[in-house]
Design a protein around this motif. Sequence first.
Motif, PDB file in Angstrom:
ATOM      1  N   TRP A  54     -21.022   3.277  12.672  1.00 52.26           N
ATOM      2  CA  TRP A  54     -20.614   3.085  14.341  1.00 52.26           C
ATOM      3  C   TRP A  54     -20.590   1.521  14.560  1.00 52.26           C
ATOM      4  CZ3 TRP A  54     -19.201   6.902  17.730  1.00 52.26           C
ATOM      5  CH2 TRP A  54     -19.730   8.293  17.058  1.00 52.26           C
ATOM      6  N   GLY A  55     -19.334   1.061  15.142  1.00 51.48           N
ATOM      7  CA  GLY A  55     -19.249  -0.352  15.451  1.00 51.48           C
ATOM      8  C   GLY A  55     -19.434  -0.657  16.558  1.00 51.48           C
ATOM      9  N   VAL A  56     -20.129  -1.590  17.029  1.00 48.76           N
ATOM     10  CA  VAL A  56     -20.557  -2.095  18.183  1.00 48.76           C
ATOM     11  C   VAL A  56     -20.015  -3.451  18.463  1.00 48.76           C
ATOM     12  CG1 VAL A  56     -22.355  -2.468  19.843  1.00 48.76           C
ATOM     13  CG2 VAL A  56     -22.674  -0.670  18.455  1.00 48.76           C
ATOM     14  N   LYS A  57     -19.549  -4.093  19.613  1.00 46.76           N
ATOM     15  CA  LYS A  57     -18.939  -5.241  20.114  1.00 46.76           C
ATOM     16  C   LYS A  57     -19.290  -5.508  21.362  1.00 46.76           C
ATOM     17  CE  LYS A  57     -15.001  -5.436  16.863  1.00 46.76           C
ATOM     18  NZ  LYS A  57     -15.338  -4.067  16.131  1.00 46.76           N
ATOM     19  N   VAL A  58     -20.064  -6.428  21.731  1.00 44.20           N
ATOM     20  CA  VAL A  58     -20.460  -7.061  23.149  1.00 44.20           C
ATOM     21  C   VAL A  58     -19.551  -8.203  23.617  1.00 44.20           C
ATOM     22  CG1 VAL A  58     -22.395  -7.592  24.556  1.00 44.20           C
ATOM     23  CG2 VAL A  58     -22.520  -5.889  22.865  1.00 44.20           C
ATOM     24  N   ASP A  92     -28.440  -5.369  20.178  1.00 40.68           N
ATOM     25  CA  ASP A  92     -28.703  -5.250  18.607  1.00 40.68           C
ATOM     26  C   ASP A  92     -29.820  -4.571  18.551  1.00 40.68           C
ATOM     27  OD1 ASP A  92     -28.116  -5.701  15.905  1.00 40.68           O
ATOM     28  OD2 ASP A  92     -29.325  -7.347  15.905  1.00 40.68           O
ATOM     29  N   ALA A  93     -31.155  -4.845  19.172  1.00 41.07           N
ATOM     30  CA  ALA A  93     -32.432  -4.500  18.868  1.00 41.07           C
ATOM     31  C   ALA A  93     -32.481  -3.027  19.327  1.00 41.07           C
ATOM     32  CB  ALA A  93     -33.410  -5.294  19.834  1.00 41.07           C
ATOM     33  N   ALA A  94     -31.732  -2.546  20.552  1.00 41.54           N
ATOM     34  CA  ALA A  94     -31.674  -1.489  21.231  1.00 41.54           C
ATOM     35  C   ALA A  94     -31.233  -0.434  20.264  1.00 41.54           C
ATOM     36  CB  ALA A  94     -31.094  -1.444  22.372  1.00 41.54           C
ATOM     37  N   PHE A  95     -29.749  -0.872  19.573  1.00 43.02           N
ATOM     38  CA  PHE A  95     -29.187   0.021  18.509  1.00 43.02           C
ATOM     39  C   PHE A  95     -29.911   0.071  17.306  1.00 43.02           C
ATOM     40  CE2 PHE A  95     -25.476  -0.809  21.307  1.00 43.02           C
ATOM     41  CZ  PHE A  95     -24.987   0.631  21.267  1.00 43.02           C
ATOM     42  N   HIS A  96     -30.704  -0.924  16.872  1.00 44.40           N
ATOM     43  CA  HIS A  96     -31.629  -0.799  15.559  1.00 44.40           C
ATOM     44  C   HIS A  96     -32.671   0.480  15.876  1.00 44.40           C
ATOM     45  CE1 HIS A  96     -30.558  -3.526  12.237  1.00 44.40           C
ATOM     46  NE2 HIS A  96     -30.035  -4.338  13.218  1.00 44.40           N
ATOM     47  N   GLY A  97     -32.836   0.629  17.134  1.00 39.47           N
ATOM     48  CA  GLY A  97     -33.813   1.430  17.499  1.00 39.47           C
ATOM     49  C   GLY A  97     -33.499   3.100  17.035  1.00 39.47           C
ATOM     50  N   VAL A  98     -32.054   3.247  17.103  1.00 35.47           N
ATOM     51  CA  VAL A  98     -31.655   4.460  16.889  1.00 35.47           C
ATOM     52  C   VAL A  98     -30.957   4.646  15.433  1.00 35.47           C
ATOM     53  CG1 VAL A  98     -31.379   5.075  19.274  1.00 35.47           C
ATOM     54  CG2 VAL A  98     -29.523   4.148  17.909  1.00 35.47           C
ATOM     55  N   GLN A 132     -16.659 -12.937  22.440  1.00 36.42           N
ATOM     56  CA  GLN A 132     -17.497 -11.762  21.729  1.00 36.42           C
ATOM     57  C   GLN A 132     -18.766 -12.633  21.362  1.00 36.42           C
ATOM     58  OE1 GLN A 132     -16.911 -10.225  17.446  1.00 36.42           O
ATOM     59  NE2 GLN A 132     -15.670  -8.846  18.816  1.00 36.42           N
ATOM     60  N   VAL A 133     -19.857 -12.033  21.825  1.00 33.81           N
ATOM     61  CA  VAL A 133     -21.248 -12.257  21.306  1.00 33.81           C
ATOM     62  C   VAL A 133     -21.783 -11.617  20.297  1.00 33.81           C
ATOM     63  CG1 VAL A 133     -21.464 -13.674  23.256  1.00 33.81           C
ATOM     64  CG2 VAL A 133     -22.282 -11.452  23.148  1.00 33.81           C
ATOM     65  N   LEU A 134     -21.465 -10.351  19.974  1.00 35.63           N
ATOM     66  CA  LEU A 134     -21.962  -9.330  19.102  1.00 35.63           C
ATOM     67  C   LEU A 134     -20.871  -8.633  18.575  1.00 35.63           C
ATOM     68  CD1 LEU A 134     -24.497  -8.329  17.671  1.00 35.63           C
ATOM     69  CD2 LEU A 134     -24.518  -6.662  19.451  1.00 35.63           C
ATOM     70  N   ASN A 135     -20.947  -8.578  17.104  1.00 34.87           N
ATOM     71  CA  ASN A 135     -20.111  -7.858  16.159  1.00 34.87           C
ATOM     72  C   ASN A 135     -21.003  -7.127  15.542  1.00 34.87           C
ATOM     73  OD1 ASN A 135     -17.948  -6.584  15.200  1.00 34.87           O
ATOM     74  ND2 ASN A 135     -17.120  -8.346  14.342  1.00 34.87           N
ATOM     75  N   ALA A 136     -21.131  -5.907  15.343  1.00 35.98           N
ATOM     76  CA  ALA A 136     -22.221  -5.355  14.294  1.00 35.98           C
ATOM     77  C   ALA A 136     -21.851  -3.920  14.169  1.00 35.98           C
ATOM     78  CB  ALA A 136     -23.651  -5.295  15.247  1.00 35.98           C
ATOM     79  N   THR A 137     -22.477  -3.556  13.114  1.00 39.66           N
ATOM     80  CA  THR A 137     -22.259  -2.050  12.830  1.00 39.66           C
ATOM     81  C   THR A 137     -23.584  -1.605  12.313  1.00 39.66           C
ATOM     82  OG1 THR A 137     -21.061  -0.731  11.310  1.00 39.66           O
ATOM     83  CG2 THR A 137     -21.682  -2.507  10.121  1.00 39.66           C
ATOM     84  N   TYR A 138     -23.663  -0.048  12.650  1.00 38.20           N
ATOM     85  CA  TYR A 138     -24.888   0.567  12.408  1.00 38.20           C
ATOM     86  C   TYR A 138     -24.690   1.905  11.627  1.00 38.20           C
ATOM     87  CZ  TYR A 138     -25.940  -2.797  15.945  1.00 38.20           C
ATOM     88  OH  TYR A 138     -26.319  -4.025  16.589  1.00 38.20           O
ATOM     89  N   LEU A 139     -25.923   2.103  10.773  1.00 35.59           N
ATOM     90  CA  LEU A 139     -25.792   3.329  10.135  1.00 35.59           C
ATOM     91  C   LEU A 139     -26.568   4.425  10.867  1.00 35.59           C
ATOM     92  CD1 LEU A 139     -24.728   4.880   7.382  1.00 35.59           C
ATOM     93  CD2 LEU A 139     -26.769   4.017   6.414  1.00 35.59           C
ATOM     94  N   VAL A 140     -26.090   5.559  11.454  1.00 33.13           N
ATOM     95  CA  VAL A 140     -26.847   6.622  12.368  1.00 33.13           C
ATOM     96  C   VAL A 140     -26.773   7.921  11.770  1.00 33.13           C
ATOM     97  CG1 VAL A 140     -26.875   7.387  14.590  1.00 33.13           C
ATOM     98  CG2 VAL A 140     -25.919   4.960  14.108  1.00 33.13           C
ATOM     99  N   GLU A 141     -27.998   8.433  11.659  1.00 30.43           N
ATOM    100  CA  GLU A 141     -28.009   9.978  11.394  1.00 30.43           C
ATOM    101  C   GLU A 141     -27.256  10.782  12.479  1.00 30.43           C
ATOM    102  OE1 GLU A 141     -29.962  11.193   9.065  1.00 30.43           O
ATOM    103  OE2 GLU A 141     -31.483   9.628   8.744  1.00 30.43           O
ATOM    104  N   GLU A 142     -26.440  11.645  11.753  1.00 33.63           N
ATOM    105  CA  GLU A 142     -25.813  12.615  12.570  1.00 33.63           C
ATOM    106  C   GLU A 142     -26.391  13.299  13.539  1.00 33.63           C
ATOM    107  OE1 GLU A 142     -22.407  13.009  12.081  1.00 33.63           O
ATOM    108  OE2 GLU A 142     -22.417  11.470  10.320  1.00 33.63           O
ATOM    109  N   VAL A 194     -17.917   0.559  21.737  1.00 33.30           N
ATOM    110  CA  VAL A 194     -18.617   1.523  20.574  1.00 33.30           C
ATOM    111  C   VAL A 194     -17.399   2.260  19.750  1.00 33.30           C
ATOM    112  CG1 VAL A 194     -19.953   3.203  19.666  1.00 33.30           C
ATOM    113  CG2 VAL A 194     -20.855   1.658  21.620  1.00 33.30           C
ATOM    114  N   THR A 195     -17.306   2.004  18.413  1.00 33.91           N
ATOM    115  CA  THR A 195     -16.197   3.024  17.670  1.00 33.91           C
ATOM    116  C   THR A 195     -16.920   3.530  16.764  1.00 33.91           C
ATOM    117  OG1 THR A 195     -15.650   0.983  16.224  1.00 33.91           O
ATOM    118  CG2 THR A 195     -14.463   0.979  18.379  1.00 33.91           C
ATOM    119  N   GLY A 196     -16.492   4.725  16.428  1.00 34.33           N
ATOM    120  CA  GLY A 196     -16.950   5.451  15.220  1.00 34.33           C
ATOM    121  C   GLY A 196     -16.653   6.943  15.599  1.00 34.33           C
ATOM    122  N   PRO A 197     -17.085   8.051  14.742  1.00 32.97           N
ATOM    123  CA  PRO A 197     -18.105   7.703  13.437  1.00 32.97           C
ATOM    124  C   PRO A 197     -17.012   7.108  12.357  1.00 32.97           C
ATOM    125  CG  PRO A 197     -17.525  10.040  13.767  1.00 32.97           C
ATOM    126  CD  PRO A 197     -17.040   9.508  14.975  1.00 32.97           C
TER     127      PRO A 197
END
Length: 283
Positions: free
Chosen positions: A146-150, A210-216, A237-247, A270-273
Amino acid sequence: MTDRGPEPTDDSRTSDDAEAPDDSALYVFAVCCSPATGVLAGLQGVAGGGPLRQMPFGELTAVVQTVRAADFTDEVWQARMSDRAELEEYARAHHQVVSAAAASCPTVPLPLATLYHDEERARQALVAETPRFRTALERTTGRSEWGVKVYAAVLPAAAADAAPRSAAVPAERSRPAPGAGLAYLERKRGLQVEREQRYEESLRLAESVDAAFHGVAAAGRRLRLHGPELAEDGRVQVLNATYLVEEDRITELDRLTRALRDTTGARIEVTGPWVPYSFVGEV
């Protein structure tokens, strides 16, 4: 054309053993556990290639396509890289095949234009990479990207940001009033301070998001920020990140996104999956 596989090989073709234009090469899209029969039906693959097919190697399976070697020489591919429309066409075809395989079973996507001279060389190289593929499959199975941009709020242009304009007044009043220059500089300085404060606040916001998304998420990566020229309204843009998330945590991800938007007022996209391209090369 050289073998462009997961790792460099010693059997890459040199200019001294160039193949004839009608010689073929093997394009490898992905490595899978056990793709379903017919999962590739209706997909063309890259333009000018043969039918898509499955190529077993050991206990894994590669999704492959026979292509014209002349279409993927280093010279031709470099020229294609500079043609945005053509490159997007190849990237779209590659992604469609990878996505179809990933919808059927755990899949490791390979980079765009992963090529081998023939099936035997491809099989040998992939067998050698089996431990890495297995590690990547273990890491990404049951997870999606999942991609996240702030984006930071843009400070509106203020009248104080512009130099004072001279008005049409009599000559004896053409000079600025005493202290006008100092007042202008102070307004400019105040505007700059406000901008810096807003940007610092946005950076702190990005860290908290970023810390909040790392929590999930099972894993996350920070990516290069996009310049303001890529946003229609000049947002920063101040955050451009991507996260690996359990289904089974996607619903939690959605709740978190809505909560962060409500509590912070930030613009969070937020974009994905997506197939976890960003997390298969870190093994």
